[in-house]
Design an enzyme around this catalytic site. Structure first.
Site, PDB file in Angstrom:
ATOM      1  N   LYS A   7     -11.188  -0.689  10.045  1.00  0.00           N
ATOM      2  CA  LYS A   7     -10.780  -1.735   9.271  1.00  0.00           C
ATOM      3  C   LYS A   7     -11.336  -2.850  11.022  1.00  0.00           C
ATOM      4  CE  LYS A   7      -7.267  -0.175   6.317  1.00  0.00           C
ATOM      5  NZ  LYS A   7      -8.266   0.531   5.159  1.00  0.00           N
ATOM      6  N   ASP A  15       2.891  -5.031   8.435  1.00  0.00           N
ATOM      7  CA  ASP A  15       1.842  -4.070   7.954  1.00  0.00           C
ATOM      8  C   ASP A  15       0.123  -5.013   8.107  1.00  0.00           C
ATOM      9  OD1 ASP A  15      -0.568  -3.204   7.245  1.00  0.00           O
ATOM     10  OD2 ASP A  15       0.148  -1.763   4.629  1.00  0.00           O
ATOM     11  N   HIS A  35       1.006  -1.036   0.300  1.00  0.00           N
ATOM     12  CA  HIS A  35      -0.199  -0.120  -0.040  1.00  0.00           C
ATOM     13  C   HIS A  35       0.975   1.262   0.231  1.00  0.00           C
ATOM     14  CE1 HIS A  35      -2.344   3.104   1.609  1.00  0.00           C
ATOM     15  NE2 HIS A  35      -3.346   2.708   1.646  1.00  0.00           N
ATOM     16  N   CYS A  44      -4.714   2.344  -3.991  1.00  0.00           N
ATOM     17  CA  CYS A  44      -3.115   3.655  -2.973  1.00  0.00           C
ATOM     18  C   CYS A  44      -2.435   1.801  -3.756  1.00  0.00           C
ATOM     19  CB  CYS A  44      -3.980   3.033  -1.154  1.00  0.00           C
ATOM     20  SG  CYS A  44      -5.099   4.376  -1.307  1.00  0.00           S
ATOM     21  N   GLN A  91      -4.822  -5.597   6.636  1.00  0.00           N
ATOM     22  CA  GLN A  91      -5.846  -6.149   6.495  1.00  0.00           C
ATOM     23  C   GLN A  91      -5.447  -7.739   6.344  1.00  0.00           C
ATOM     24  OE1 GLN A  91      -7.748  -5.424   4.027  1.00  0.00           O
ATOM     25  NE2 GLN A  91      -7.203  -3.373   3.274  1.00  0.00           N
TER      26      GLN A  91
HETATM   27  N1  PLP Z   1      -2.398  -0.919   4.558  1.00  0.00           N
HETATM   28  C1  PLP Z   1      -2.671  -1.690   3.927  1.00  0.00           C
HETATM   29  C2  PLP Z   1      -2.361  -2.890   3.503  1.00  0.00           C
HETATM   30  C3  PLP Z   1      -3.849  -1.034   4.146  1.00  0.00           C
HETATM   31  O1  PLP Z   1      -4.752  -2.296   3.164  1.00  0.00           O
HETATM   32  C4  PLP Z   1      -4.519   0.241   4.259  1.00  0.00           C
HETATM   33  C5  PLP Z   1      -5.409   0.876   3.442  1.00  0.00           C
HETATM   34  O2  PLP Z   1      -6.430   0.460   2.816  1.00  0.00           O
HETATM   35  C6  PLP Z   1      -3.456   0.792   4.185  1.00  0.00           C
HETATM   36  C7  PLP Z   1      -1.970  -0.021   4.788  1.00  0.00           C
HETATM   37  C8  PLP Z   1      -3.442   2.151   5.193  1.00  0.00           C
HETATM   38  O3  PLP Z   1      -4.524   2.054   6.521  1.00  0.00           O
HETATM   39  P1  PLP Z   1      -5.111   3.362   6.952  1.00  0.00           P
HETATM   40  O4  PLP Z   1      -5.774   4.530   6.001  1.00  0.00           O
HETATM   41  O5  PLP Z   1      -6.580   2.895   7.991  1.00  0.00           O
HETATM   42  O6  PLP Z   1      -4.055   4.270   7.545  1.00  0.00           O
END
Ligand code: PLP
Length: 413
Positions: free
Chosen positions: A221, A195, A118, A372, A198
């Site tokens: 999430k 990370d 991401h 993203c 997900q």
């Molecule tokens: N990392 C992953 C794999 C994500 O799917 C997301 C959000 O879609 C993020 C990071 C960023 O999360 P947040 O926008 O809640 O900080």
């Protein structure tokens, strides 16, 4: 599963279609208990935490710290001092990028990330790169949407300082072999940030069993509120990292000449924390625990397999990510593109934005675009995809509605 706990799901879209919510990768809906825990705090407990001697402040502080303990239990961390509240995964990764680099990296040192990150796990490093001259190395991906583990090993050298990878791809649904990634890195004496944006909502995570050095996830999430997330870090690393931001709560003493910093986790929590959101997050995690993460995982895996097999019945359908023998590595996220009915080889796929907009007209909420993850889109050779992502409350009927919707749209072009 437990649909009645989510009042938002009972609504009708455009006055016509019962909502099918398949955008859980972007954010999940909130069960009643989360909203109630937060409104109870605003109505009955609200006061700033860690500061007041009075009754309400003590009560709010106790709630906030109990929430930290709930998070610790949920991810299997050893100590609450290793649980830092942030605004979300993005802030957690930025914190590590900034503070880890400052403490342990020099110009020319390297961070390994992957092709399927991401933007928050790419751009955070690029910002630091511009300031410090560190370098990024990227683990490539197979055509099946899995990380090339052999290539990963080859990326290590004497300048490698950190590996930062996603547990589950928000585009492909790929469940990466986190334990293997971590043990390879540790063999090279390199720590790993996972990370978990997900993964935390979909299956049980135990950070001690994984042996990851950092783990990040987002409250919103994970059926909790927006504006709160978590960074887990091993105490040894966090202790040696400088603070992220300056302000109240993160200090021990301040003078104009010299400031000393608070102990963990407060060293990384400058300013008034979102203590109502931490209560909401704890309510969400308790809710998930009461259902059972294994049950949620099983339910969502079943839905994913069902969805993939039903979608594969459609002509002109292309599903991204692990399939066939790799289907066991496919979590509750399905990116796809579809051609019009009767299309030939050379007919282009229906634009993801058209597909998403028309599904919405049928009451079906999916995500469209690059999610993203533009470098991943480039690797896949597409500008964007349509993405259906599942949560604990989704049903086979939701999938049937999606498949019928796609078929109907294919017939319109
Ligand atoms: N990392 C992953 C794999 C994500 O799917 C997301 C959000 O879609 C993020 C990071 C960023 O999360 P947040 O926008 O809640 O900080």
């Amino acid at each position: 599963m437990n649909r009645e706990d989510f009042p938002i799901l009972a609504q009708t879209i455009y006055g016509k279609y019962p909502l099918v919510y398949l955008d859980n990768g972007a954010t999940t809906q909130k069960p009643r208990c989360v909203v109630e825990a937060m409104s109870n705090e605003y109505y009955n407990v609200n006061a700033n935490v860690h500061r007041g001697v009075h009754f309400l402040s003590q009560a709010a502080t106790a709630l906030h710290e109990e929430s930290r303990e709930t998070v610790r239990r949920f991810i299997g961390a050893g100590k609450t001092s290793e649980i830092i509240f942030t605004r979300g995964t993005t802030e957690s990764i930025n914190l590590v990028a900034s503070c880890f680099t400052q403490a342990f990296m020099h110009k020319g040192d390297e961070v390994i990330i992957s092709q399927m990150e991401h933007h928050s796990n790419i751009v955070s490093w690029q910002l630091v790169q511009a300031r410090t001259g560190i370098r990024l190395r990227v683990i490539p991906m197979t055509d099946d949407g899995c990380l090339c583990m052999e290539e990963y090993e080859k990326l290590f050298n004497e300048r490698t300082r950190l590996v930062s990878v996603t547990h589950v791809s928000n585009v492909l649904g790929t469940i990466n072999p986190a334990r293997e990634i971590i043990s390879i890195a540790h063999r090279h004496d390199v720590p790993v940030l996972v990370d978990g944006a997900q993964s935390a909502p979909h299956f049980a995570v135990d950070v001690q069993e994984l042996d990851c050095d950092f783990f990040a996830f987002s409250g919103h999430k994970t059926y909790g509120p927006t504006g709160i997330g978590v960074l887990y870090g091993k105490e040894d690393w966090l202790d040696r990292m400088p603070p992220y931001m300056g302000g109240g709560d993160m200090i021990k003493t301040v003078s104009f000449e010299k400031t000393t910093f608070n102990t963990l986790p407060y060293k990384f929590e400058a300013g008034t924390p979102d203590y109502v959101a931490s209560t909401g997050l704890a309510a969400a995690l308790d809710y998930l625990t009461a259902i059972g993460m294994e049950r949620i995982e099983q339910h969502e895996r079943d839905l994913t397999r069902y969805a993939i097999s039903r979608m594969q019945e459609l002509e002109g359908m292309h599903i991204f990510g692990p399939l066939g023998e790799h289907i066991g590595e496919h979590d509750a996220v399905i990116s796809f593109e579809a051609k019009p009915l009767g299309a030939s080889e050379s007919t282009p796929y229906i634009h993801h934005l058209d597909m998403g907009t028309l599904l919405d007209r049928l009451g079906i909420a999916v995500r469209t675009g690059h999610h993203c993850a533009e470098p991943l889109m480039r690797r896949l050779g597409v500008e964007g995809t349509c993405r259906a992502s599942f949560g604990l409350y989704n049903t086979r009927e939701d999938i049937d509605r999606l498949v019928d919707g796609i078929r109907r749209i294919q017939g319109m072009f």
